[in-house]
Design a protein around this motif. Structure first.
Motif, PDB file in Angstrom:
ATOM      1  N   ALA A 223       0.833  -1.204   0.000  1.00 32.67           N
ATOM      2  CA  ALA A 223       0.000   0.000   0.000  1.00 32.67           C
ATOM      3  C   ALA A 223       0.866   1.253   0.000  1.00 32.67           C
ATOM      4  O   ALA A 223       0.608   2.207  -0.755  1.00 32.67           O
ATOM      5  N   PHE A 224       1.908   1.258   0.822  1.00 30.18           N
ATOM      6  CA  PHE A 224       2.798   2.422   0.896  1.00 30.18           C
ATOM      7  C   PHE A 224       3.560   2.611  -0.417  1.00 30.18           C
ATOM      8  O   PHE A 224       3.736   3.742  -0.885  1.00 30.18           O
ATOM      9  N   ALA A 225       4.015   1.515  -1.013  1.00 29.80           N
ATOM     10  CA  ALA A 225       4.754   1.610  -2.280  1.00 29.80           C
ATOM     11  C   ALA A 225       3.855   2.151  -3.391  1.00 29.80           C
ATOM     12  O   ALA A 225       4.275   2.998  -4.194  1.00 29.80           O
ATOM     13  N   ALA A 226       2.616   1.687  -3.432  1.00 30.97           N
ATOM     14  CA  ALA A 226       1.677   2.164  -4.443  1.00 30.97           C
ATOM     15  C   ALA A 226       1.359   3.647  -4.229  1.00 30.97           C
ATOM     16  O   ALA A 226       1.240   4.418  -5.190  1.00 30.97           O
ATOM     17  N   PHE A 227       1.242   4.047  -2.970  1.00 33.06           N
ATOM     18  CA  PHE A 227       1.034   5.455  -2.646  1.00 33.06           C
ATOM     19  C   PHE A 227       2.187   6.305  -3.161  1.00 33.06           C
ATOM     20  O   PHE A 227       1.974   7.349  -3.805  1.00 33.06           O
ATOM     21  N   MET A 228       3.409   5.915  -2.893  1.00 34.76           N
ATOM     22  CA  MET A 228       4.569   6.686  -3.334  1.00 34.76           C
ATOM     23  C   MET A 228       4.635   6.773  -4.855  1.00 34.76           C
ATOM     24  O   MET A 228       5.002   7.818  -5.418  1.00 34.76           O
TER      25      MET A 228
END
Length: 376
Positions: free
Chosen positions: A326-331
């Protein structure tokens, strides 16, 4: 959609945090928001919502309430110091043909809309409480609060602004706020009949003044100013602002003479930049909004980037079982967009501060407008 047992903790009940709470809750995530201040505590006078923000507010199902509370309009008016040589630039209606292109709101009104929206979606809120410490492991985050309570979370989101408490817990001095020599004055006043858009009046000496409509009966006057020290000027704010505005005629001069020295509250605030290097996350903790990429007001997009951050992170937390994914997709969705806006707003800030003869603020502003019209 995933069935996560532990809630996500959002630290910061401002615009990034509440946008994230609404978005995450609408995407099936159990959410709790905490803030160190009391309910409805806000910083500043008003906020401008550009077209890209209205698109997000529509998707968060709070746009109609914002329109009913705020001051909708459709573009910018650029003038000289006397309010002459007017050039109007219409903005696209990204939220729909039946919605305005832009709008202004008082910050307390916007806080009320977002907080009620988050609660309506099922987010829990706690105020006048802070994070004392937290410990991460492979499956969650154990958080100890200032009241001595302790709870486990799936992830922790630092959405607590420029002077974030969570950012230094994760990154130390990285991304610490910095000043580059400009500040803004702002003051509420009755809305003039002719102010139907966001006005920007060029002093011809580096600084800008103008108006932001906030309601049918209310607007604020702003002035960008240059300061070498990151502290408020000494003396009577009304007299200082009156003198700073003497170069302006037209509507700005009229409002200066009628309202600036009549005893109303005047705010002065230094522009502060935060540029946290990527990635903005470590383990199960992430930093968003002004805590990660605060910008100046020159493009009217600082708050917009914070709201977009919250919206996107809420989507990704609902889409992925893995917090890391989720964090990687956000970035992937956010870093270039937010960083570009910050970089360009800083460039305009520096041009004004230095009175640069090679400045092209209109060109850079147009470039920013093109970027934010793109899908998030």
């Amino acid at each position: 959609m995933t069935g996560k047992q532990d809630p996500v903790l959002i630290v910061g009940g401002g615009i990034a945090g509440m946008a994230c709470a609404i978005s995450a809750a609408r995407n099936g995530v159990d959410v709790e928001v905490i803030d160190k201040y009391g309910p409805m505590a806000t910083v500043g006078i008003g906020i401008t919502h550009a077209a890209n923000v209205l698109r997000v507010l529509r998707d968060l199902d709070v746009l109609d309430e914002c329109i009913a509370t705020g001051g909708p309009f459709d573009g910018w008016v650029f003038t000289d110091a006397n309010g002459e040589n007017r050039r109007r630039v219409d903005m696209p209606r990204l939220a729909g043909d039946d919605k305005p292109a832009m709008m202004g709101m008082t910050r307390p009104d916007f806080a009320r809309v977002l907080t009620s929206g988050a609660r309506r979606e099922g987010a829990r809120t706690r105020f006048e409480i802070t994070v004392q410490s937290f410990e991460q492991d492979e499956s969650g985050v154990d958080v100890t609060f200032s009241d001595g309570s302790r709870q486990r979370y799936r992830a922790i989101v630092g959405a607590d602004g420029v002077h974030s408490q969570i950012r230094p817990m994760l990154f130390g001095d990285l991304g610490a706020p910095r000043h580059i020599g400009q500040a803004a004055w702002r003051v509420f006043m009755p809305r003039l009949p002719e102010i139907n858009d966001l006005w920007l009046c060029d002093s011809g000496q580096g600084g800008k003044a103008g108006f932001v409509p906030l309601r049918s009966d209310l607007m604020y006057l702003y002035l960008t100013d240059t300061y070498s020290e990151p502290r408020p000027p000494e003396g009577d704010f009304a007299e200082i602002l009156f003198e700073r505005l003497k170069v302006f005629g037209g509507p700005v001069g009229e409002c200066r003479d009628r309202y600036v020295r009549d005893g109303r509250e005047i705010l002065w605030r230094m522009f502060e930049f935060v540029d946290l290097p990527p990635p903005w996350h470590r383990g199960r903790a992430i930093i968003i909004g002004d805590a990660a990429h605060a910008a100046s007001a020159h493009l009217g997009q600082g708050g917009a980037m914070a709201i977009e951050d919250g919206y996107v992170l809420g989507e990704e937390l609902g889409r992925h079982d893995s917090v890391e994914q989720a964090f990687a997709a956000f970035m992937e969705r956010r870093f270039e967009r937010a960083s570009s806006i910050q970089r360009w707003s800083q460039q305009i800030c520096e041009w004004e501060r230095d009175k640069s003869p090679d400045a092209d603020a209109p060109g850079l502003t147009a470039k920013a407008f093109q970027l934010v019209q793109q899908p998030i």
